[in-house]
Motif scaffolding. Structure first.
Motif, PDB file in Angstrom:
ATOM      1  N   LEU A 119       0.886  -1.131   0.029  1.00  0.00           N
ATOM      2  CA  LEU A 119       0.114  -0.148   0.003  1.00  0.00           C
ATOM      3  C   LEU A 119       0.904   1.287  -0.050  1.00  0.00           C
ATOM      4  CD1 LEU A 119      -2.851  -1.107   2.433  1.00  0.00           C
ATOM      5  CD2 LEU A 119      -2.445  -1.657   0.075  1.00  0.00           C
ATOM      6  N   VAL A 120       1.472   1.547  -1.059  1.00  0.00           N
ATOM      7  CA  VAL A 120       2.362   2.613  -1.461  1.00  0.00           C
ATOM      8  C   VAL A 120       1.899   3.538  -2.760  1.00  0.00           C
ATOM      9  CG1 VAL A 120       4.276   1.505  -0.325  1.00  0.00           C
ATOM     10  CG2 VAL A 120       3.778   1.157  -2.790  1.00  0.00           C
ATOM     11  N   HIS A 121       2.267   4.634  -2.933  1.00  0.00           N
ATOM     12  CA  HIS A 121       1.692   5.670  -4.004  1.00  0.00           C
ATOM     13  C   HIS A 121       1.813   4.910  -5.189  1.00  0.00           C
ATOM     14  CE1 HIS A 121       0.998   9.618  -5.914  1.00  0.00           C
ATOM     15  NE2 HIS A 121       1.998   9.355  -6.428  1.00  0.00           N
ATOM     16  N   ALA A 122       3.172   4.373  -5.561  1.00  0.00           N
ATOM     17  CA  ALA A 122       3.495   3.921  -6.581  1.00  0.00           C
ATOM     18  C   ALA A 122       2.250   2.658  -7.333  1.00  0.00           C
ATOM     19  CB  ALA A 122       4.809   3.237  -6.785  1.00  0.00           C
ATOM     20  N   LYS A 123       1.473   2.025  -6.421  1.00  0.00           N
ATOM     21  CA  LYS A 123       0.792   1.144  -6.829  1.00  0.00           C
ATOM     22  C   LYS A 123      -0.575   1.608  -7.181  1.00  0.00           C
ATOM     23  CE  LYS A 123       3.439  -2.437  -6.103  1.00  0.00           C
ATOM     24  NZ  LYS A 123       3.827  -3.205  -7.040  1.00  0.00           N
ATOM     25  N   GLY A 124      -0.726   2.724  -7.113  1.00  0.00           N
ATOM     26  CA  GLY A 124      -1.916   3.521  -7.661  1.00  0.00           C
ATOM     27  C   GLY A 124      -3.278   2.977  -7.055  1.00  0.00           C
ATOM     28  N   PHE A 125      -3.289   2.442  -5.725  1.00  0.00           N
ATOM     29  CA  PHE A 125      -4.645   2.112  -5.046  1.00  0.00           C
ATOM     30  C   PHE A 125      -5.628   3.015  -4.854  1.00  0.00           C
ATOM     31  CE2 PHE A 125      -1.933  -1.692  -3.621  1.00  0.00           C
ATOM     32  CZ  PHE A 125      -2.477  -2.423  -4.723  1.00  0.00           C
ATOM     33  N   ASP A 126      -4.961   4.351  -4.765  1.00  0.00           N
ATOM     34  CA  ASP A 126      -5.971   5.598  -4.555  1.00  0.00           C
ATOM     35  C   ASP A 126      -6.831   5.911  -5.850  1.00  0.00           C
ATOM     36  OD1 ASP A 126      -3.410   6.130  -5.515  1.00  0.00           O
ATOM     37  OD2 ASP A 126      -3.997   8.325  -5.360  1.00  0.00           O
ATOM     38  N   LEU A 127      -6.160   5.573  -6.865  1.00  0.00           N
ATOM     39  CA  LEU A 127      -6.871   5.729  -8.313  1.00  0.00           C
ATOM     40  C   LEU A 127      -7.772   4.687  -8.613  1.00  0.00           C
ATOM     41  CD1 LEU A 127      -3.871   6.245 -10.368  1.00  0.00           C
ATOM     42  CD2 LEU A 127      -5.117   8.282  -9.172  1.00  0.00           C
ATOM     43  N   LEU A 128      -7.498   3.330  -7.914  1.00  0.00           N
ATOM     44  CA  LEU A 128      -8.640   2.327  -8.026  1.00  0.00           C
ATOM     45  C   LEU A 128      -9.488   2.532  -7.221  1.00  0.00           C
ATOM     46  CD1 LEU A 128      -8.843  -0.636  -9.300  1.00  0.00           C
ATOM     47  CD2 LEU A 128      -7.694  -1.462  -7.083  1.00  0.00           C
ATOM     48  N   ILE A 129      -9.220   2.893  -6.146  1.00  0.00           N
ATOM     49  CA  ILE A 129     -10.490   2.811  -5.117  1.00  0.00           C
ATOM     50  C   ILE A 129     -11.529   4.297  -5.898  1.00  0.00           C
ATOM     51  CG2 ILE A 129     -11.375   4.020  -2.904  1.00  0.00           C
ATOM     52  CD1 ILE A 129      -8.630   2.805  -1.797  1.00  0.00           C
ATOM     53  N   SER A 130     -11.089   5.042  -6.376  1.00  0.00           N
ATOM     54  CA  SER A 130     -11.897   6.259  -6.935  1.00  0.00           C
ATOM     55  C   SER A 130     -12.729   5.674  -8.186  1.00  0.00           C
ATOM     56  CB  SER A 130     -10.852   7.396  -7.218  1.00  0.00           C
ATOM     57  OG  SER A 130     -10.293   8.212  -6.150  1.00  0.00           O
ATOM     58  N   ALA A 131     -11.859   4.823  -8.971  1.00  0.00           N
ATOM     59  CA  ALA A 131     -12.345   4.227 -10.188  1.00  0.00           C
ATOM     60  C   ALA A 131     -13.707   3.272  -9.761  1.00  0.00           C
ATOM     61  CB  ALA A 131     -11.681   3.282 -10.747  1.00  0.00           C
ATOM     62  N   PHE A 132     -13.939   2.865  -8.513  1.00  0.00           N
ATOM     63  CA  PHE A 132     -15.027   1.919  -7.889  1.00  0.00           C
ATOM     64  C   PHE A 132     -16.171   2.651  -7.622  1.00  0.00           C
ATOM     65  CE2 PHE A 132     -12.676  -1.734  -8.364  1.00  0.00           C
ATOM     66  CZ  PHE A 132     -13.400  -2.796  -8.492  1.00  0.00           C
ATOM     67  N   LYS A 133     -16.045   4.184  -7.776  1.00  0.00           N
ATOM     68  CA  LYS A 133     -17.248   5.054  -7.721  1.00  0.00           C
ATOM     69  C   LYS A 133     -18.276   4.682  -8.794  1.00  0.00           C
ATOM     70  CE  LYS A 133     -15.250   8.926  -7.369  1.00  0.00           C
ATOM     71  NZ  LYS A 133     -15.061  10.612  -7.324  1.00  0.00           N
ATOM     72  N   THR A 134     -17.627   4.508 -10.023  1.00  0.00           N
ATOM     73  CA  THR A 134     -18.531   4.261 -11.176  1.00  0.00           C
ATOM     74  C   THR A 134     -18.226   2.878 -11.699  1.00  0.00           C
ATOM     75  OG1 THR A 134     -16.761   5.246 -12.498  1.00  0.00           O
ATOM     76  CG2 THR A 134     -18.534   6.566 -11.831  1.00  0.00           C
ATOM     77  N   ALA A 135     -17.450   2.130 -11.271  1.00  0.00           N
ATOM     78  CA  ALA A 135     -17.319   0.536 -11.673  1.00  0.00           C
ATOM     79  C   ALA A 135     -18.191  -0.315 -11.012  1.00  0.00           C
ATOM     80  CB  ALA A 135     -15.829   0.163 -11.516  1.00  0.00           C
ATOM     81  N   LYS A 136     -18.554  -1.332 -11.742  1.00  0.00           N
ATOM     82  CA  LYS A 136     -19.491  -2.356 -11.105  1.00  0.00           C
ATOM     83  C   LYS A 136     -18.616  -3.321 -10.315  1.00  0.00           C
ATOM     84  CE  LYS A 136     -22.267  -1.955 -15.455  1.00  0.00           C
ATOM     85  NZ  LYS A 136     -22.844  -2.858 -16.449  1.00  0.00           N
ATOM     86  N   GLY A 137     -19.415  -4.179  -9.407  1.00  0.00           N
ATOM     87  CA  GLY A 137     -18.876  -5.191  -8.792  1.00  0.00           C
ATOM     88  C   GLY A 137     -18.050  -4.670  -7.386  1.00  0.00           C
ATOM     89  N   SER A 138     -17.028  -5.538  -7.013  1.00  0.00           N
ATOM     90  CA  SER A 138     -16.588  -5.182  -5.576  1.00  0.00           C
ATOM     91  C   SER A 138     -15.240  -5.395  -5.750  1.00  0.00           C
ATOM     92  CB  SER A 138     -17.152  -5.888  -4.578  1.00  0.00           C
ATOM     93  OG  SER A 138     -17.295  -7.539  -5.116  1.00  0.00           O
ATOM     94  N   LEU A 139     -14.430  -5.141  -4.644  1.00  0.00           N
ATOM     95  CA  LEU A 139     -12.753  -5.301  -4.899  1.00  0.00           C
ATOM     96  C   LEU A 139     -12.388  -5.663  -3.300  1.00  0.00           C
ATOM     97  CD1 LEU A 139      -9.866  -4.388  -6.066  1.00  0.00           C
ATOM     98  CD2 LEU A 139     -10.549  -2.019  -5.246  1.00  0.00           C
ATOM     99  N   ILE A 140     -11.334  -6.510  -3.596  1.00  0.00           N
ATOM    100  CA  ILE A 140     -10.370  -6.758  -2.459  1.00  0.00           C
ATOM    101  C   ILE A 140      -8.989  -6.553  -2.700  1.00  0.00           C
ATOM    102  CG2 ILE A 140     -11.785  -8.256  -1.103  1.00  0.00           C
ATOM    103  CD1 ILE A 140     -10.436 -10.613  -2.244  1.00  0.00           C
ATOM    104  N   ILE A 141      -8.221  -5.646  -1.922  1.00  0.00           N
ATOM    105  CA  ILE A 141      -6.903  -5.413  -2.082  1.00  0.00           C
ATOM    106  C   ILE A 141      -6.188  -6.034  -0.825  1.00  0.00           C
ATOM    107  CG2 ILE A 141      -4.997  -3.428  -2.035  1.00  0.00           C
ATOM    108  CD1 ILE A 141      -7.581  -1.494  -2.887  1.00  0.00           C
ATOM    109  N   ALA A 142      -5.417  -6.828  -1.537  1.00  0.00           N
ATOM    110  CA  ALA A 142      -4.379  -7.770  -0.315  1.00  0.00           C
ATOM    111  C   ALA A 142      -2.921  -7.179  -0.459  1.00  0.00           C
ATOM    112  CB  ALA A 142      -4.249  -9.138  -0.949  1.00  0.00           C
ATOM    113  N   GLY A 143      -2.408  -6.812   0.646  1.00  0.00           N
ATOM    114  CA  GLY A 143      -1.168  -6.038   0.934  1.00  0.00           C
ATOM    115  C   GLY A 143      -1.218  -4.990   2.242  1.00  0.00           C
TER     116      GLY A 143
END
Length: 335
Positions: A175-199
């Motif tokens: 869970l560091v900036h380079a992995k872009g998980f902040d962008l991914l979480i924001s993408a789920f505002k309009t993406a279907k389905g659900s997400l788990i992040i391991a790390g």
């Protein structure tokens, strides 16, 4: 052939390069190559007990006199035919010592993009872990050897998770900036389905706060550090890579070998293997969300050739054999 493999990662590092170091050393030793390993003690624990080990302090400067003396002494004591530096710090250190190692062939594997790379003229060969990285290094002495993945992905069994909304997506990484998980979480505002992040990592609190703020707590979960990634991959519908920067995405290789479809930002090795329409620019939340909404069946059918390539090229055996080819070329054919 007598080889010293050197890695100078800090003791706390547990990423792709550290995984590569131990798996390559174990694999080479199994072929009959005499491999000695020099690294932090923490990174020697996963080596076969028959591999000679030289523990060193790695949280020191590459200019550390004690570090430099230890490497030179090891070479004089054991007369290595070849020293293989893993990572930019190890390569830079060997470069400093090259005039004391004139009778020894030198190889470096570069795992990540850097603003400056070790001088290729000091090495018989530079190994890059992706084509994009090789192009960035831009030397006639560069050869691409993809990282290899173990076979345990094929035998992994699915495990249960608490994701209800389909499709279920998995992302893996620190869970560091380079992995872009902040962008991914924001993408789920309009993406279907659900997400788990391991790390796990320093941005966990920040990312959880973002999930809470966007009211995504029912659809996006932070699992923390996990040791059962193959089982998690088998348990979800697809894999997403949101990185801002990668030298080689182990997650992409593992997902392909597990038979799972992937969408990714424009990073190696995903951008070398996946159809272009399944890649989006880094930092583009809208484009990433659009990829997440592609039907899973469409992703699966379009990535058949990528999975075939992975099954033949992104394996431990392929990585070991390709590395051996370079060793033999360097030691036996260069005078």
């Amino acid at each position: 052939m007598n080889v010293l493999m050197l890695m100078l990662s800090p003791p706390s590092a547990h990423g792709g390069m550290e995984k590569h170091f131990s798996e390559l050393a174990n694999g080479l030793a199994a072929t009959g190559i005499s491999v000695w390993c020099m690294s932090a003690p923490e990174h020697l624990k996963s080596l076969d007990s028959k591999i000679p080990q030289i523990p060193i302090r790695t949280n020191v400067s590459r200019y550390s006199p004690k570090l430099l003396r230890t490497i030179v002494k090891a070479q004089r004591d054991h007369e290595f035919d070849l020293i293989h530096a893993q990572g930019s710090k190890a390569a830079a250190t060997i470069q400093l010592l090259s005039r004391f190692l004139s009778r020894t062939k030198l190889i470096a594997t570069i795992h990540n993009f850097k603003s400056r790379y070790p001088g290729s003229h000091r090495f018989s060969r530079i190994i890059a872990v992706s084509n994009a990285l090789a192009n960035d290094i831009n030397s006639s002495r560069v050869t691409v050897v993809y990282n290899g993945i173990s076979d345990n992905l094929r035998s992994a069994e699915p495990i249960s998770h608490d994701l209800c909304d389909k499709p279920a997506w998995l992302a893996v990484g620190r869970l560091v900036h380079a992995k872009g998980f902040d962008l991914l979480i924001s993408a789920f505002k309009t993406a279907k389905g659900s997400l788990i992040i391991a790390g796990d990592g320093p941005e966990r609190g920040k990312l959880q706060a973002q999930i809470d703020k966007l009211a995504l707590t029912e659809r996006v979960k932070l699992l923390g550090y996990q040791t059962n990634i193959p089982e998690l991959m088998k348990s979800v519908d697809a894999i997403v890579i949101s990185s801002r920067k990668e030298g080689f995405s182990y997650v992409c290789a593992e997902a392909l070998l597990a038979g799972k479809p992937i969408v990714s930002t424009d990073v190696p090795v995903a951008n070398e293997l996946l159809p272009p329409e399944h890649i989006c620019p880094t930092e583009d939340v809208t484009a990433l969300s659009r990829l997440l909404n592609i039907p899973i069946s469409e992703l699966e059918s379009a990535q058949i050739s990528a999975r075939f390539f992975a099954a033949n090229t992104l394996t431990l055996n392929a990585m070991i054999e390709n590395t051996l080819i370079i060793y033999r070329e360097v030691v036996h054919h260069e005078e």
